[in-house]
Each structure stands twice: as structure tokens, then as C-alpha cells.
Motif scaffolding. Sequence first.
Motif, PDB file in Angstrom:
ATOM      1  N   ALA A 123       0.832  -1.210   0.000  1.00 49.01           N
ATOM      2  CA  ALA A 123       0.000   0.000   0.000  1.00 49.01           C
ATOM      3  C   ALA A 123       0.862   1.254   0.000  1.00 49.01           C
ATOM      4  CB  ALA A 123      -0.942   0.004   1.194  1.00 49.01           C
ATOM      5  N   GLY A 124       1.910   1.263   0.815  1.00 46.16           N
ATOM      6  CA  GLY A 124       2.802   2.415   0.851  1.00 46.16           C
ATOM      7  C   GLY A 124       3.517   2.633  -0.465  1.00 46.16           C
ATOM      8  N   LEU A 125       3.925   1.556  -1.109  1.00 45.26           N
ATOM      9  CA  LEU A 125       4.569   1.662  -2.416  1.00 45.26           C
ATOM     10  C   LEU A 125       3.601   2.181  -3.463  1.00 45.26           C
ATOM     11  CD1 LEU A 125       6.692  -1.610  -2.361  1.00 45.26           C
ATOM     12  CD2 LEU A 125       7.605   0.711  -2.641  1.00 45.26           C
ATOM     13  N   VAL A 126       2.382   1.675  -3.471  1.00 38.22           N
ATOM     14  CA  VAL A 126       1.369   2.126  -4.433  1.00 38.22           C
ATOM     15  C   VAL A 126       1.097   3.611  -4.247  1.00 38.22           C
ATOM     16  CG1 VAL A 126      -1.071   1.911  -5.082  1.00 38.22           C
ATOM     17  CG2 VAL A 126       0.334  -0.136  -4.800  1.00 38.22           C
ATOM     18  N   VAL A 127       0.985   4.051  -3.011  1.00 37.15           N
ATOM     19  CA  VAL A 127       0.758   5.472  -2.731  1.00 37.15           C
ATOM     20  C   VAL A 127       1.941   6.301  -3.210  1.00 37.15           C
ATOM     21  CG1 VAL A 127       0.591   7.157  -0.838  1.00 37.15           C
ATOM     22  CG2 VAL A 127      -0.868   5.124  -0.837  1.00 37.15           C
ATOM     23  N   ALA A 128       3.158   5.865  -2.913  1.00 35.91           N
ATOM     24  CA  ALA A 128       4.355   6.616  -3.315  1.00 35.91           C
ATOM     25  C   ALA A 128       4.474   6.694  -4.835  1.00 35.91           C
ATOM     26  CB  ALA A 128       5.604   5.981  -2.707  1.00 35.91           C
ATOM     27  N   VAL A 129       4.215   5.595  -5.527  1.00 37.67           N
ATOM     28  CA  VAL A 129       4.284   5.592  -6.990  1.00 37.67           C
ATOM     29  C   VAL A 129       3.211   6.503  -7.572  1.00 37.67           C
ATOM     30  CG1 VAL A 129       3.994   4.168  -9.064  1.00 37.67           C
ATOM     31  CG2 VAL A 129       5.384   3.332  -7.160  1.00 37.67           C
ATOM     32  N   THR A 130       2.014   6.447  -7.010  1.00 37.08           N
ATOM     33  CA  THR A 130       0.936   7.306  -7.494  1.00 37.08           C
ATOM     34  C   THR A 130       1.308   8.775  -7.344  1.00 37.08           C
ATOM     35  OG1 THR A 130      -0.735   5.633  -6.990  1.00 37.08           O
ATOM     36  CG2 THR A 130      -1.499   7.909  -7.214  1.00 37.08           C
ATOM     37  N   ALA A 131       1.831   9.149  -6.184  1.00 40.50           N
ATOM     38  CA  ALA A 131       2.241  10.543  -5.966  1.00 40.50           C
ATOM     39  C   ALA A 131       3.290  10.958  -6.986  1.00 40.50           C
ATOM     40  CB  ALA A 131       2.769  10.720  -4.547  1.00 40.50           C
ATOM     41  N   LEU A 132       4.263  10.094  -7.217  1.00 40.73           N
ATOM     42  CA  LEU A 132       5.320  10.400  -8.174  1.00 40.73           C
ATOM     43  C   LEU A 132       4.758  10.584  -9.580  1.00 40.73           C
ATOM     44  CD1 LEU A 132       8.254  10.648  -9.147  1.00 40.73           C
ATOM     45  CD2 LEU A 132       8.278   8.145  -9.340  1.00 40.73           C
ATOM     46  N   LEU A 133       3.945   9.634 -10.044  1.00 38.96           N
ATOM     47  CA  LEU A 133       3.450   9.698 -11.420  1.00 38.96           C
ATOM     48  C   LEU A 133       2.428  10.811 -11.627  1.00 38.96           C
ATOM     49  CD1 LEU A 133       3.242   5.934 -12.430  1.00 38.96           C
ATOM     50  CD2 LEU A 133       5.105   7.584 -12.782  1.00 38.96           C
ATOM     51  N   GLN A 134       1.778  11.237 -10.558  1.00 36.27           N
ATOM     52  CA  GLN A 134       0.868  12.380 -10.700  1.00 36.27           C
ATOM     53  C   GLN A 134       1.635  13.660 -10.975  1.00 36.27           C
ATOM     54  OE1 GLN A 134      -1.493  12.162  -7.097  1.00 36.27           O
ATOM     55  NE2 GLN A 134      -3.130  11.075  -8.159  1.00 36.27           N
ATOM     56  N   ARG A 135       2.802  13.800 -10.383  1.00 30.53           N
ATOM     57  CA  ARG A 135       3.570  15.028 -10.596  1.00 30.53           C
ATOM     58  C   ARG A 135       4.620  14.881 -11.690  1.00 30.53           C
ATOM     59  NH1 ARG A 135       5.608  13.169  -5.769  1.00 30.53           N
ATOM     60  NH2 ARG A 135       7.837  12.801  -5.789  1.00 30.53           N
ATOM     61  N   ASN A 136       5.011  13.647 -12.022  1.00 36.59           N
ATOM     62  CA  ASN A 136       6.046  13.420 -13.026  1.00 36.59           C
ATOM     63  C   ASN A 136       5.731  12.125 -13.779  1.00 36.59           C
ATOM     64  OD1 ASN A 136       8.359  13.153 -14.531  1.00 36.59           O
ATOM     65  ND2 ASN A 136       9.774  13.255 -12.805  1.00 36.59           N
ATOM     66  N   PRO A 137       4.783  12.173 -14.715  1.00 37.05           N
ATOM     67  CA  PRO A 137       4.329  10.955 -15.397  1.00 37.05           C
ATOM     68  C   PRO A 137       5.392  10.240 -16.224  1.00 37.05           C
ATOM     69  CG  PRO A 137       3.037  12.873 -16.096  1.00 37.05           C
ATOM     70  CD  PRO A 137       4.075  13.358 -15.152  1.00 37.05           C
ATOM     71  N   ASP A 138       6.472  10.921 -16.541  1.00 34.14           N
ATOM     72  CA  ASP A 138       7.540  10.313 -17.335  1.00 34.14           C
ATOM     73  C   ASP A 138       8.826  10.147 -16.535  1.00 34.14           C
ATOM     74  OD1 ASP A 138       5.967  10.210 -19.722  1.00 34.14           O
ATOM     75  OD2 ASP A 138       6.294  12.367 -19.954  1.00 34.14           O
ATOM     76  N   ALA A 139       8.694   9.937 -15.238  1.00 33.37           N
ATOM     77  CA  ALA A 139       9.861   9.837 -14.365  1.00 33.37           C
ATOM     78  C   ALA A 139      10.836   8.765 -14.865  1.00 33.37           C
ATOM     79  CB  ALA A 139       9.424   9.515 -12.940  1.00 33.37           C
ATOM     80  N   ASP A 140      12.118   9.115 -14.882  1.00 36.89           N
ATOM     81  CA  ASP A 140      13.119   8.126 -15.282  1.00 36.89           C
ATOM     82  C   ASP A 140      13.402   7.186 -14.109  1.00 36.89           C
ATOM     83  OD1 ASP A 140      14.895   9.450 -13.540  1.00 36.89           O
ATOM     84  OD2 ASP A 140      15.882  10.530 -15.160  1.00 36.89           O
ATOM     85  N   THR A 141      14.161   6.147 -14.387  1.00 37.55           N
ATOM     86  CA  THR A 141      14.400   5.101 -13.387  1.00 37.55           C
ATOM     87  C   THR A 141      15.060   5.656 -12.132  1.00 37.55           C
ATOM     88  OG1 THR A 141      14.566   3.442 -15.124  1.00 37.55           O
ATOM     89  CG2 THR A 141      15.481   2.848 -12.988  1.00 37.55           C
ATOM     90  N   LYS A 142      16.018   6.552 -12.274  1.00 39.74           N
ATOM     91  CA  LYS A 142      16.678   7.123 -11.092  1.00 39.74           C
ATOM     92  C   LYS A 142      15.679   7.900 -10.233  1.00 39.74           C
ATOM     93  CE  LYS A 142      20.307  10.242  -9.474  1.00 39.74           C
ATOM     94  NZ  LYS A 142      19.622  10.386  -8.229  1.00 39.74           N
ATOM     95  N   THR A 143      14.814   8.673 -10.878  1.00 38.46           N
ATOM     96  CA  THR A 143      13.808   9.440 -10.151  1.00 38.46           C
ATOM     97  C   THR A 143      12.846   8.509  -9.418  1.00 38.46           C
ATOM     98  OG1 THR A 143      13.986  11.221 -11.767  1.00 38.46           O
ATOM     99  CG2 THR A 143      12.006  11.200 -10.397  1.00 38.46           C
ATOM    100  N   VAL A 144      12.462   7.420 -10.068  1.00 36.45           N
ATOM    101  CA  VAL A 144      11.576   6.436  -9.444  1.00 36.45           C
ATOM    102  C   VAL A 144      12.259   5.822  -8.228  1.00 36.45           C
ATOM    103  CG1 VAL A 144      10.414   4.210  -9.748  1.00 36.45           C
ATOM    104  CG2 VAL A 144      10.310   5.924 -11.570  1.00 36.45           C
ATOM    105  N   LYS A 145      13.492   5.401  -8.396  1.00 39.87           N
ATOM    106  CA  LYS A 145      14.222   4.796  -7.273  1.00 39.87           C
ATOM    107  C   LYS A 145      14.382   5.774  -6.119  1.00 39.87           C
ATOM    108  CE  LYS A 145      16.777   1.295  -9.836  1.00 39.87           C
ATOM    109  NZ  LYS A 145      18.100   0.824 -10.279  1.00 39.87           N
ATOM    110  N   ASP A 146      14.676   7.029  -6.432  1.00 41.67           N
ATOM    111  CA  ASP A 146      14.799   8.048  -5.384  1.00 41.67           C
ATOM    112  C   ASP A 146      13.474   8.243  -4.651  1.00 41.67           C
ATOM    113  OD1 ASP A 146      17.469   8.401  -6.045  1.00 41.67           O
ATOM    114  OD2 ASP A 146      17.128  10.290  -7.141  1.00 41.67           O
ATOM    115  N   ALA A 147      12.376   8.283  -5.406  1.00 36.87           N
ATOM    116  CA  ALA A 147      11.056   8.485  -4.799  1.00 36.87           C
ATOM    117  C   ALA A 147      10.657   7.307  -3.914  1.00 36.87           C
ATOM    118  CB  ALA A 147      10.008   8.702  -5.883  1.00 36.87           C
ATOM    119  N   LEU A 148      11.121   6.108  -4.265  1.00 36.58           N
ATOM    120  CA  LEU A 148      10.761   4.914  -3.497  1.00 36.58           C
ATOM    121  C   LEU A 148      11.767   4.569  -2.399  1.00 36.58           C
ATOM    122  CD1 LEU A 148       9.377   2.586  -6.295  1.00 36.58           C
ATOM    123  CD2 LEU A 148       8.145   4.132  -4.765  1.00 36.58           C
ATOM    124  N   ALA A 149      12.827   5.331  -2.296  1.00 37.17           N
ATOM    125  CA  ALA A 149      13.853   5.047  -1.285  1.00 37.17           C
ATOM    126  C   ALA A 149      13.300   4.973   0.137  1.00 37.17           C
ATOM    127  CB  ALA A 149      14.985   6.068  -1.376  1.00 37.17           C
TER     128      ALA A 149
END
Length: 150
Positions: A103-129
Amino acid sequence: MSLTLRINGAEVAVTSEPDTPLIYVLRDELGLKGAKLGCGLEQCGACMVLVDGEAVPSCVSPADTFGGKEITTVEGLADDPTGARVQAAFVSHTAAQCGYCTAGLVVAVTALLQRNPDADTKTVKDALAPNICRCGSHPRVLRAVEEAKA
């Protein structure tokens, strides 16, 4: 004492003490069991909820600090196009093993993709750290994120 919070698009009156951490209000008073109490120290991400579109831990902050803000739990993400897409991608890629962190991962990914729908892999990893998965499903999570971007 009565406190009104806006949760998953609805105004909800809660009777918990104002200094009760939000996660206890969500789970115990409102029956929203998606967010999990992991570490209780805002360090594992299992308790993440969206607050005004940002992924925020809910295990320490008092409920009254969320007055006037839009809180979205993992249960409420099905009504959001990005959240629904992320949830479907997690299912498609079996991006959970024990499920405690999911649930926490789904929420974090949703927040990221809402503000940055084309996030690169590094940005995704940073957001999920901040989100700890002890089962090691991060590779599947990353594949799910790639699918959810589409």
C-alpha cells in the motif's frame, strides 16, 4: 473531541483525540486497513497516504495536523486514474510478496506519477527510497511503474 478530516473525497467526523496519529484514526476508527503500521518512526513507508497529492507517512503525525487537507488512502486510489493504473500494474506484475509494504509503495508511486508521469528510473528509485520492502519485490515494482507510466 470531534475532528473533521477529508478522506478519500469525503468529509469525515472522527472522535479520536486530536493528538492520535493519523494511522490509528484511519485503521481503528474508520476501518481503512490499507496503510500498515510498520516501524512507527516514519522510516519504512508502510503507512504512506497521499496528503494534498504528496506521499506522507501517517504513523507519527497527529490527526489534527491534517485538518483542511485532502487525505487519500490506498483504498481511495481506485477512484483516481493514476492510482487505478498503478494498482492494476502492481497486480499485473505481482509487485508484492508478503504485501505489507504494498500500500505504501502504491501510494508513493501514485504521488510520483501524478507530478512526473515520465519519471526516469533514477527518479523512481529516489522516490521509493523511503519505502522498505524486506521481501525484495523492488524489481517487480520497477516493472510495474514502467507499465503504469503508459
